[in-house]
Design a protein around this motif. Sequence first.
Motif, mmCIF file in Angstrom:
data_model
loop_
_atom_site.group_PDB
_atom_site.id
_atom_site.type_symbol
_atom_site.label_atom_id
_atom_site.label_comp_id
_atom_site.label_asym_id
_atom_site.label_seq_id
_atom_site.Cartn_x
_atom_site.Cartn_y
_atom_site.Cartn_z
ATOM 1 N N SER A 248 82.535 48.870 38.163
ATOM 2 C CA SER A 248 82.890 50.213 37.708
ATOM 3 C C SER A 248 82.335 50.456 36.307
ATOM 4 C CB SER A 248 84.413 50.363 37.702
ATOM 5 O OG SER A 248 84.976 49.372 36.869
ATOM 6 N N GLU A 249 82.143 49.386 35.580
ATOM 7 C CA GLU A 249 81.625 49.514 34.218
ATOM 8 C C GLU A 249 80.111 49.763 34.230
ATOM 9 O OE1 GLU A 249 82.051 46.868 30.206
ATOM 10 O OE2 GLU A 249 83.366 46.479 31.912
ATOM 11 N N HIS A 250 79.439 49.025 35.105
ATOM 12 C CA HIS A 250 78.001 49.208 35.281
ATOM 13 C C HIS A 250 77.755 49.510 36.744
ATOM 14 C CE1 HIS A 250 77.207 47.822 31.245
ATOM 15 N NE2 HIS A 250 78.012 46.793 31.465
ATOM 16 N N LEU A 251 77.619 50.795 37.033
ATOM 17 C CA LEU A 251 77.548 51.263 38.403
ATOM 18 C C LEU A 251 76.509 50.509 39.230
ATOM 19 C CD1 LEU A 251 79.114 53.340 39.903
ATOM 20 C CD2 LEU A 251 77.336 55.032 39.379
ATOM 21 N N PHE A 252 75.315 50.343 38.660
ATOM 22 C CA PHE A 252 74.243 49.644 39.371
ATOM 23 C C PHE A 252 73.964 48.281 38.735
ATOM 24 C CE2 PHE A 252 72.350 53.986 40.717
ATOM 25 C CZ PHE A 252 73.269 54.062 41.755
ATOM 26 N N GLY A 253 74.923 47.705 38.041
ATOM 27 C CA GLY A 253 74.732 46.397 37.419
ATOM 28 C C GLY A 253 73.907 46.467 36.149
ATOM 29 N N THR A 254 73.526 45.297 35.674
ATOM 30 C CA THR A 254 72.680 45.264 34.472
ATOM 31 C C THR A 254 71.413 44.491 34.772
ATOM 32 O OG1 THR A 254 73.640 43.219 33.663
ATOM 33 C CG2 THR A 254 74.680 45.275 32.936
ATOM 34 N N SER A 255 70.427 44.673 33.903
ATOM 35 C CA SER A 255 69.155 43.999 34.089
ATOM 36 C C SER A 255 69.197 42.643 33.392
ATOM 37 C CB SER A 255 68.028 44.846 33.516
ATOM 38 O OG SER A 255 68.097 44.792 32.109
ATOM 39 N N ARG A 256 68.091 41.948 33.488
ATOM 40 C CA ARG A 256 67.980 40.644 32.851
ATOM 41 C C ARG A 256 68.259 40.757 31.348
ATOM 42 N NH1 ARG A 256 65.157 35.593 32.754
ATOM 43 N NH2 ARG A 256 66.407 34.645 31.113
ATOM 44 N N MET A 257 67.826 41.868 30.783
ATOM 45 C CA MET A 257 68.006 42.072 29.348
ATOM 46 C C MET A 257 69.413 42.586 29.019
ATOM 47 S SD MET A 257 64.954 41.491 27.999
ATOM 48 C CE MET A 257 64.833 42.442 26.480
ATOM 49 N N GLY A 258 70.254 42.701 30.038
ATOM 50 C CA GLY A 258 71.603 43.190 29.800
ATOM 51 C C GLY A 258 71.679 44.700 29.622
ATOM 52 N N LEU B 272 60.621 48.124 38.029
ATOM 53 C CA LEU B 272 60.224 47.142 39.040
ATOM 54 C C LEU B 272 59.526 45.954 38.392
ATOM 55 C CD1 LEU B 272 58.723 49.275 41.971
ATOM 56 C CD2 LEU B 272 60.832 47.950 41.967
ATOM 57 N N TYR B 273 58.666 46.283 37.443
ATOM 58 C CA TYR B 273 57.895 45.230 36.778
ATOM 59 C C TYR B 273 58.833 44.238 36.082
ATOM 60 C CZ TYR B 273 55.103 43.132 33.043
ATOM 61 O OH TYR B 273 54.519 42.250 32.168
ATOM 62 N N HIS B 274 59.802 44.765 35.324
ATOM 63 C CA HIS B 274 60.721 43.883 34.607
ATOM 64 C C HIS B 274 61.571 43.081 35.575
ATOM 65 C CE1 HIS B 274 59.637 45.100 30.656
ATOM 66 N NE2 HIS B 274 59.859 46.385 30.903
ATOM 67 N N ALA B 275 62.006 43.734 36.664
ATOM 68 C CA ALA B 275 62.830 43.021 37.638
ATOM 69 C C ALA B 275 62.035 41.892 38.268
ATOM 70 C CB ALA B 275 63.320 43.985 38.705
ATOM 71 N N GLN B 276 60.775 42.190 38.608
ATOM 72 C CA GLN B 276 59.935 41.196 39.255
ATOM 73 C C GLN B 276 59.648 40.033 38.308
ATOM 74 O OE1 GLN B 276 58.954 40.763 42.202
ATOM 75 N NE2 GLN B 276 56.993 39.703 42.254
ATOM 76 N N THR B 277 59.289 40.349 37.052
ATOM 77 C CA THR B 277 58.932 39.260 36.131
ATOM 78 C C THR B 277 60.163 38.438 35.748
ATOM 79 O OG1 THR B 277 59.039 40.865 34.357
ATOM 80 C CG2 THR B 277 56.843 40.250 35.116
ATOM 81 N N SER B 278 61.347 39.014 35.887
ATOM 82 C CA SER B 278 62.525 38.211 35.571
ATOM 83 C C SER B 278 63.074 37.546 36.839
ATOM 84 C CB SER B 278 63.604 39.084 34.916
ATOM 85 O OG SER B 278 64.015 40.060 35.840
ATOM 86 N N SER B 279 62.233 37.503 37.881
ATOM 87 C CA SER B 279 62.604 36.849 39.144
ATOM 88 C C SER B 279 63.954 37.311 39.666
ATOM 89 C CB SER B 279 62.651 35.316 38.990
ATOM 90 O OG SER B 279 61.452 34.864 38.484
ATOM 91 N N ALA B 280 64.219 38.619 39.538
ATOM 92 C CA ALA B 280 65.539 39.136 39.912
ATOM 93 C C ALA B 280 65.927 38.763 41.339
ATOM 94 C CB ALA B 280 65.563 40.661 39.745
ATOM 95 N N ILE B 281 64.988 38.877 42.300
ATOM 96 C CA ILE B 281 65.398 38.589 43.676
ATOM 97 C C ILE B 281 65.761 37.128 43.865
ATOM 98 C CG2 ILE B 281 64.825 39.863 45.762
ATOM 99 C CD1 ILE B 281 61.930 39.425 45.247
ATOM 100 N N TYR B 282 65.036 36.269 43.166
ATOM 101 C CA TYR B 282 65.282 34.839 43.424
ATOM 102 C C TYR B 282 66.597 34.374 42.831
ATOM 103 C CZ TYR B 282 60.553 34.959 45.090
ATOM 104 O OH TYR B 282 59.432 35.274 45.793
ATOM 105 N N VAL B 283 67.101 35.081 41.789
ATOM 106 C CA VAL B 283 68.392 34.697 41.229
ATOM 107 C C VAL B 283 69.523 35.534 41.837
ATOM 108 C CG1 VAL B 283 67.361 33.911 39.075
ATOM 109 C CG2 VAL B 283 68.241 36.258 39.244
ATOM 110 N N GLY B 284 69.171 36.350 42.836
ATOM 111 C CA GLY B 284 70.216 37.094 43.546
ATOM 112 C C GLY B 284 70.589 38.417 42.922
ATOM 113 N N ALA B 285 69.834 38.863 41.904
ATOM 114 C CA ALA B 285 70.156 40.153 41.268
ATOM 115 C C ALA B 285 69.425 41.264 41.999
ATOM 116 C CB ALA B 285 69.779 40.126 39.789
#
Lengths: 328, 294, 324
Positions: free
Chosen positions: B50-60, B228-241
């Motif tokens: 509820s605090e972060h509707l779509f979550g946060t990125s690697r950078m918070g 997308l670029y930041h998500a991909q470079t921070s390996s978001a899918i592989y860490v489950g984000a």
Amino acid sequence: MQFFARRLSFYLVAFLIAATINFFLPRIMPGDPLAIMFGPQMARMSPETIDAMRDTFGFSDAPLIQQYFQYVVNVFQWDLGVSTKFFPKPVSEVLADGLVWTLFLVGSSTIISFLLGSILGLLAAWFRGSIFDSLATPGALVMQSIPSVVICLVALIIFGIGLNWLPTGYGYDTSLDPQWTFEFAGSVLKHSILPIGTLVVFQMAGFLIPMRANMINLLGEDYITMGRAKGLSGSRVMFTYGARNALLPSMTTLAMALGFVVGGSFITEVVFNYPGIGYIMFQAILARDYPLVQGHMLIFTMVMLTANFLADLLYVVLDPRVRHGGEA
Amino acid sequence: MFFKLLIRNPQAVIGMSIMAFFIVISLAAPIIAPYDPEARVGLPHEAPSSEHLFGTSRMGRDVFSQVLYAGQISITVGITAGLITTFIALATGLSAGYFGGRIDEVITFATNVILVLPQLPLLLVLAAFLGEVSPALIAFIIGVTSWAWGSRVIRSQTLALREKEFIKAAELIGEPARRIIFIELLPNLISIIGSGFIGAVIYAVMTQATLEFIGLGDPTSISWGTMLYHAQTSSAIYVGAWWDLLVPCVAISLFGASLALLNFAVDEVANPKLRAKGALRRYKRMLKRGEVKA
Amino acid sequence: MSEKLTLTVKGLKKDFRSGGTTLNPKKMRALNDVSLNLESGKALAIVGESGSGKSTIAKIITGIHDPTGGEIELNGKNVVKLKGDDKRKFRQKVQMVFQDPFASLNPTHTIRHHIERPLKIHRKLKGDALEAEVLRVLTEVGLTPAKATADKYPHELSGGQRQRVNIARGMAAGAEIILADEPTSMLDVSIRIGVLNLMSDMKDKHDIGFMYITHDIATARYFAEQTAVMYVGHMVEWGDTETITQAPKHPYTQLLISAVPDPSKRIDAPLQGGERGEIPVWYPDSVGCPFAERCLSATDHCRKEMPGVTQLADNHFTRCHLYS
């Protein structure tokens, strides 16, 4: 024959223009073009290699026109210099390795999408206005307007990671030796499912939509009505009378699509780390390997031109009006 | 009349609604967004809450706020590139089709060359040499490289119209060329120009996302592509984000899909042939009543 | 109308490219040695089958096509290569009505636009005067109520009404000669006569000269004082309409007349003058009489030599070896 001579000379000029863009790009950027082209990699290269590279790309004190001429001659001899990323492999060799994979990927996905798209388009036209039509047709269009990045990533998340059904990267299981064995072939096939699948999703609309439009136009033609009136069955009219004629424009799109999709496969290869020329391009961009980036554009141009030429050929073979003289 | 038909078309209504929704929430981002899109407001990769509707990125950073602001840039780039593309296509297509002769030869040649050159690799090479390209530059290079198809379509339509008797008649009463082009020809091309423009915007949004995803864009700007670029470079899918990647994906897809639906509807309305054929419908009705056999 | 206008066409020739290569084009001759006279207040019918070159004459006079040879004069002044203001003045005087009423009005503009433009361009009318003239012209051609018609779009009108708009457009420009290219051929038979009557009125009331291009020799008789019969780009018989329709001399004219359905004749009565057959294509190097292939009276002479002009009466001419 005059037709082909004209087309071929046009392709030659188009290729020359691609080479010209390559030639001028590093030269119009601010700074030393040599440093731009080879960048940090220069330090790793021996003086002899640097000289050879200068030679290939026409960097000399000669007037620009002479430099240009030198470069063009080299390009036409397919001497594209040495890759700085895959040093000391020549660019042409790096690209040749990748091209096999890309053509496999694109060839199979294009054939699958052509068959699937044409049949679905035919059905959508035949059952015009049905639920199937009003779902399939806009659905296909929507699919086409979603970037391949998104389709690939979503496929990767769902099938590769979420469900863990399929491998997430590379062209084959790297623990195997590339040999003509069933095991290896099976691994190649398994690794190709996701990339080919996403390409099909992306490409299919390109065949479905025109097929549907052609077919709808044809359904109004007198000879279709005639076929009906003669009492021929629906499927017979649909396939022998309609589909054959509606297919004609599709066939030429097929050849052109091949060229277009080689470009589109780029992102698929990047997402799935598939070892084709797209992925090589990606690595080249990351490493600022400009000779390879440029060579990549040239080989893409070659593929496009070849595909267009095939389309010309098909057009002549399929359409008697072009075959017997007349303007194309 | 055209607009009325469009409003009655369900695909057009859905398309326009989604598109309007995106434009409104992007414009209203400063009001709606709960956080500064560039501020670190949470832990890295917090799941949606509820605090972060779509979550946060690697950078918070707050993904919801980012996707709103990113819309501003992505949609602006799309529309700008679309306008540039359409303008060049219109100028070249109309001149080639109306004036013919030398002008036509030169323009047609240029168009054909651009059509056989591979679009994406050409853009990649340009972007690679230009370095990290800003959104404005992306809009520009997409605009100047992708007009050829539209130009060809407009040219052939102009050629067809030019032979129409109402154009001949206008020439005979002594209308000057400029009035024939802008007053007599242009209004007849509106639906083609419209669908060409929508197509160009779709293409530009997609291409921008692609260029930025592979890292050719300016990573400090916030657009759907750089997300997308930041998500991909921070390996978001592989860490489950998954949210980090999925949110911009969904945004791009929905926006693209809304335009595609709209375009489909425009085609359908402008080209009566694609509308369900009267004869065919009649035939089907007869089929149902058993008056004819399939 | 101050002075009478005379449009004279002398020895008009037109070649079109038909295949061949850019360097070695093959040409066909659409018009060969066509000469005619058109006066204000009179109507000249050009009669022929499709492909006889009859529309090409009008298109050359109005400058849509360039002539390959020959001259066109308006009151003795050559008009082939006019430029600028002279061209504008010529266009004002000589207007054209096209065959296809569905293609000759711009679908994106109202009827008002179509009538206003020539008024603005040629007569520099503005404001209330402009509007009044628009309504007057529309009323004149029978499109009433004029105000309601002016606000309509072409697709809201019938073919006959559109053709009236086309005639109104020519009048609005202030035309003194109107070239009507098969103006009724795409209309329903029942409304053809209305358009013909309108043109007839224009001719008598406003002294407008008409070139009436048609494939229907029966309507030519109804409307035009003079008639010229065309065959494959050649004038084969011309002169007074009454004479030509009542006592045709050229075998082709006889064929045309006998092809007009006549309830008093049996349907299997043989056609006079010729047989059904392919219409030939004429090339710059073709020889003989163009009609020789289909003519029942053709001799070897006809196939070898083009017949010259023979004067049969005061106002009756033909090109046929039978009379030379």
